[in-house]
Write an enzyme that holds these catalytic residues in place. Structure first.
Site, short mmCIF file in Angstrom:
data_model
loop_
_atom_site.label_atom_id
_atom_site.label_comp_id
_atom_site.label_asym_id
_atom_site.label_seq_id
_atom_site.Cartn_x
_atom_site.Cartn_y
_atom_site.Cartn_z
N ASP A 1 -3.83 -3.58 -2.36
CA ASP A 1 -2.70 -2.85 -2.37
C ASP A 1 -2.59 -1.84 -1.15
O ASP A 1 -3.38 -1.85 -0.25
CB ASP A 1 -2.68 -1.89 -3.54
CG ASP A 1 -3.84 -1.35 -3.94
OD1 ASP A 1 -4.61 -0.73 -2.95
OD2 ASP A 1 -4.26 -1.02 -5.16
N ASN B 1 -6.32 6.13 -15.74
CA ASN B 1 -5.12 5.55 -16.94
C ASN B 1 -5.41 3.98 -17.13
O ASN B 1 -4.40 3.44 -17.64
CB ASN B 1 -3.60 5.94 -16.42
CG ASN B 1 -3.43 5.19 -15.06
OD1 ASN B 1 -4.18 4.62 -14.48
ND2 ASN B 1 -2.29 5.49 -14.60
N HIS C 1 -5.55 1.52 -14.76
CA HIS C 1 -5.04 0.55 -13.71
C HIS C 1 -6.01 -0.08 -12.99
O HIS C 1 -7.13 0.43 -12.58
CB HIS C 1 -3.90 1.53 -12.78
CG HIS C 1 -4.45 2.49 -11.72
ND1 HIS C 1 -3.83 3.62 -11.50
CD2 HIS C 1 -5.48 2.12 -11.01
CE1 HIS C 1 -4.28 4.16 -10.54
NE2 HIS C 1 -5.32 3.36 -10.17
N GLU D 1 0.19 -0.13 -13.18
CA GLU D 1 0.16 0.85 -14.02
C GLU D 1 0.09 0.58 -15.32
O GLU D 1 0.50 -0.51 -15.61
CB GLU D 1 1.11 1.90 -13.66
CG GLU D 1 1.17 2.43 -12.24
CD GLU D 1 -0.06 3.62 -11.66
OE1 GLU D 1 -0.99 3.52 -12.61
OE2 GLU D 1 0.11 4.29 -11.00
#
Length: 248
Positions: free
Chosen positions: A67, A136, A138, A143
């Protein structure tokens, strides 16, 4: 799925580096998928050490990063391009033309995403993908509630991710709100995957990812379906895993 509990962060990093080095020894022109953030930094340091001390050769290796933030030029110290060169690429003999990182300042983001997946396919796919995991759940910047069929795409970062990454910036306002990320589908097409988890704050999410249902609410849970995943978890992050592993 193979789960390895490392005694500490350094042990986790060394184990991961050995797997990456082994991949390169077996296939010198390996295509590696690489991650950023605090989790893999010591893994990169160990790979640099093996390169300098033993001669691990990166001259034929091809890399694709997971990313990149949207809106940050490569000269920005918080860009993942800058991170990768500072922490790894500048210290090994990899060829610059074999390094692929999403372009965060392209006008046509959709075209950049499509071209990125096309480049991965043209290189024969990713042989070994290194992943971290967010609090979370990811992986990459995928996400919660991401579509599992997503390829490389533009992502709106969750508040939890923005807050977690604020430690790398002077203020939380400086943290980009969007990024380009390999999608779940792109990640799952890798032949092998290493997932690294470190820190007590990852204990709950790593348990959910490995032992609860497969759900977009915990994107990493999709890895339960991959045919070749090694999860390396250091002691603090493995607190909830031990009872499950030792009694299964």
């Amino acid at each position: 799925m193979r789960v390895v509990i490392a005694k500490d962060y350094e042990d986790m990093s060394q184990r991961a580096a050995r797997i990456v080095a082994g991949q390169i020894y077996l296939k010198p022109n390996s295509v590696l998928g690489l991650a950023t953030g605090s989790t893999p930094i010591s893994m990169y340091k160990d790979l640099i050490r093996v390169h300098k001390e033993v001669g691990l050769d990166f001259s034929e290796v091809i890399t694709f990063n997971l990313d990149e933030y949207l809106g940050l030029p490569i000269s920005d110290e918080q860009s993942y391009y800058y991170y990768m060169f500072q922490n790894f690429f500048n210290h090994v003999n990899i060829k610059k033309e074999n390094i692929y990182i999403p372009n965060g300042i392209m006008d046509d983001v959709e075209l950049e995403c499509k071209n990125y997946d096309d480049k991965i396919q043209k290189k024969g796919g990713i042989d070994l993908q290194v992943l971290g995991i967010g609090t979370n759940g990811h992986i990459g910047f995928n996400e919660p509630d991401i579509k599992f069929e997503a390829t490389t795409h533009k992502v709106k970062l969750d508040d939890e991710t923005i807050n977690a990454n604020a430690r790398f910036f002077s203020t939380i306002e400086e943290v980009p709100r969007f990024a380009i990320s390999m999608g779940i589908k792109t990640i799952m097409h890798a032949k092998k995957i290493i997932l690294l988890a470190s820190g007590e704050n990852k204990a709950e999410v790593i348990f959910r990812a490995l032992f609860e249902g497969i759900t977009p609410e915990v994107p990493a849970s999709i890895l339960q379906l991959h045919q070749d995943v090694t999860v390396i978890v250091e002691e603090n992050a493995a607190q909830l895993l031990k009872p499950k592993l030792y009694h299964s």
